[in-house]
Design a protein around this motif. Structure first.
Motif, short mmCIF file in Angstrom:
data_model
loop_
_atom_site.label_atom_id
_atom_site.label_comp_id
_atom_site.label_asym_id
_atom_site.label_seq_id
_atom_site.Cartn_x
_atom_site.Cartn_y
_atom_site.Cartn_z
N ARG A 106 -0.13 13.48 -7.43
CA ARG A 106 -1.59 13.56 -7.49
C ARG A 106 -2.25 12.56 -6.55
NH1 ARG A 106 -2.98 14.61 -13.92
NH2 ARG A 106 -1.64 16.45 -14.16
N ASN A 107 -1.58 12.29 -5.45
CA ASN A 107 -2.16 11.46 -4.39
C ASN A 107 -2.81 12.37 -3.36
OD1 ASN A 107 -1.41 8.79 -5.17
ND2 ASN A 107 0.70 9.31 -4.69
N HIS A 108 -3.88 11.91 -2.76
CA HIS A 108 -4.52 12.67 -1.70
C HIS A 108 -4.46 11.93 -0.37
CE1 HIS A 108 -7.17 15.55 -4.32
NE2 HIS A 108 -5.91 15.51 -4.69
N LEU A 109 -3.88 10.74 -0.36
CA LEU A 109 -3.81 9.93 0.85
C LEU A 109 -2.51 9.15 0.85
CD1 LEU A 109 -6.62 7.81 2.46
CD2 LEU A 109 -4.40 6.77 2.02
N ALA A 110 -1.88 9.08 2.01
CA ALA A 110 -0.64 8.32 2.16
C ALA A 110 -0.72 7.47 3.42
CB ALA A 110 0.57 9.25 2.23
N MET A 111 -0.18 6.26 3.34
CA MET A 111 -0.06 5.41 4.51
C MET A 111 1.24 5.75 5.22
SD MET A 111 -2.84 3.76 4.23
CE MET A 111 -2.54 2.77 5.71
N VAL A 112 1.17 5.92 6.52
CA VAL A 112 2.34 6.29 7.32
C VAL A 112 2.88 5.06 8.03
CG1 VAL A 112 3.23 7.82 9.12
CG2 VAL A 112 1.33 8.58 7.66
N VAL A 113 4.16 4.80 7.90
CA VAL A 113 4.78 3.63 8.53
C VAL A 113 5.82 4.08 9.53
CG1 VAL A 113 4.36 2.11 6.57
CG2 VAL A 113 6.47 3.43 6.66
N ASP A 114 6.01 3.28 10.59
CA ASP A 114 6.99 3.63 11.60
C ASP A 114 8.37 3.11 11.19
OD1 ASP A 114 7.04 0.90 12.14
OD2 ASP A 114 5.77 1.06 13.93
N GLU A 115 9.33 3.25 12.09
CA GLU A 115 10.71 2.87 11.76
C GLU A 115 10.88 1.38 11.55
OE1 GLU A 115 13.47 3.35 15.03
OE2 GLU A 115 11.78 3.63 16.42
N PHE A 116 9.90 0.58 12.00
CA PHE A 116 9.98 -0.87 11.82
C PHE A 116 9.16 -1.34 10.62
CE2 PHE A 116 10.38 0.05 16.40
CZ PHE A 116 11.67 -0.41 16.60
N GLY A 117 8.60 -0.39 9.87
CA GLY A 117 7.83 -0.74 8.70
C GLY A 117 6.39 -1.09 8.97
N ARG A 118 5.94 -0.92 10.23
CA ARG A 118 4.55 -1.20 10.57
C ARG A 118 3.68 0.02 10.29
NH1 ARG A 118 6.99 -3.61 15.49
NH2 ARG A 118 6.54 -1.60 16.46
N THR A 119 2.41 -0.24 10.01
CA THR A 119 1.49 0.85 9.74
C THR A 119 1.23 1.66 11.01
OG1 THR A 119 0.41 -0.41 7.99
CG2 THR A 119 -0.80 1.46 8.89
N ALA A 120 1.56 2.95 10.95
CA ALA A 120 1.35 3.82 12.10
C ALA A 120 0.07 4.63 11.97
CB ALA A 120 2.54 4.77 12.26
N GLY A 121 -0.38 4.83 10.73
CA GLY A 121 -1.59 5.61 10.51
C GLY A 121 -1.70 5.99 9.05
N LEU A 122 -2.54 6.97 8.79
CA LEU A 122 -2.66 7.50 7.44
C LEU A 122 -2.78 9.01 7.52
CD1 LEU A 122 -5.82 8.51 6.79
CD2 LEU A 122 -6.22 6.07 6.69
N ILE A 123 -2.48 9.67 6.41
CA ILE A 123 -2.56 11.12 6.36
C ILE A 123 -3.08 11.52 4.99
CG2 ILE A 123 -0.15 11.39 5.62
CD1 ILE A 123 -0.08 13.95 7.35
#
Length: 292
Positions: free
Chosen positions: A159-176
């Motif tokens: 029941r989430n409508h937003l997720a934080m996207v992280v790259d292979e190094f664990g840094r924030t790449a964006g959101l979806i």
């Protein structure tokens, strides 16, 4: 007398004509996504399915090959809230950006500590003694490589409508968001800022200002407001611009962000809404006359 050996479903399916079996042997069914998409196009040509159905089915098929990194809003374009910002500043940003959910960070933008629902911010107005941290909901993190099919399933289950996207190094790449995923299937989902129509690009507002779509042709803006934006009598502009959004982005030297303002030709343009790296709507008002 009833047949003591009625035909079974499987037997009925085998009662195809020799011609049908020959056609299937010569031209077997699609065995790849591209071939299946071609088959859908043929079905539309034969009017077996409608154009909208074909587009949606193609979106479902392509979704299987896409990842969160393909559909996310990149980190530089994310709208985040600072946990330590004053309430008035938070409220202004929520109103200006018009999102329903916001990642909240502390210190650095990389340090996302939770998600704030815009409606929850109103609780602080009624009870200022509340701590903003108590209103935060856990952030949902996914890797860039997560398939959109799996992500959509996770959105439904959690029941989430937003997720934080992280790259292979664990840094924030964006959101979806779930909307970003669904738009891959059904196309762009219209919201309260999206109004269709050939003449629906300039709207008069109650406060004597106007809402103007970023893709409104310059010719229409000039005609409606009696200005000459984009006119280049000296030939200084190297590129001709067709839309008001393109011209303002060029004059500002960057893609405008929500809340930014720019004055030109006797008009003030405030960015109301952006999407996909472009301005969707401006709020336009006459530039106040300067007092000497």
């Amino acid at each position: 007398m009833a047949d003591p050996h009625p035909s079974r479903p499987g037997e009925r399916e085998d009662r195809r004509s020799l011609f049908q079996k020959l056609v299937e042997f010569i031209k077997p069914g699609p065995d790849s996504t591209d071939e299946l998409i071609e088959t859908l196009a043929e079905a539309e040509d034969k009017e077996l399915i409608g154009a909208e159905s074909r587009v949606m089915l193609e979106g479902v098929l392509r979704l299987a090959d896409m990842t969160a990194g393909d559909a996310m809003v990149a980190a530089p374009r994310m709208d985040l809230l600072d946990i330590d910002a004053p309430y008035e500043e938070l409220l202004h940003q929520v109103i200006t950006t018009a999102h329903s959910r916001f990642p909240v960070y502390q210190g650095e933008r990389e340090n996302v500590i939770g998600i704030l629902m815009a409606k929850d911010l109103l609780k602080l107005q009624r009870a200022p003694e509340l701590n903003l941290r108590t209103l935060l909901r856990p952030a949902f993190f996914v890797p860039e490589s997560k398939g959109l099919n799996d992500l959509l399933r996770a959105f439904r289950v959690n029941r989430n409508h937003l997720a934080m996207v992280v790259d292979e190094f664990g840094r924030t790449a964006g959101l979806i968001t779930i909307e970003d995923v669904l738009e891959q299937i059904v196309g762009e989902i219209e919201d309260e800022f999206d109004i269709e129509g050939d003449e629906g690009d300039i709207f008069a507002l109650a406060d004597s200002t106007w809402r103007v779509a970023g893709d409104t042709p310059l010719e229409r803006v000039n005609e409606s407001f009696g200005v000459h934006l984009g006119a280049d009598p000296d030939g200084d502009l190297e590129v001709d611009f067709d839309t008001i959004g393109g011209l303002i982005a060029h004059e500002m030297g960057h893609v405008p962000k929500r809340g930014e303002t720019f004055s030109m030709g006797g008009l003030d343009f405030q960015v109301l809404h952006t999407k996909g790296g472009a301005v969707r709507w401006f709020k336009v008002s006459p530039t106040p006359a300067s007092v000497d």
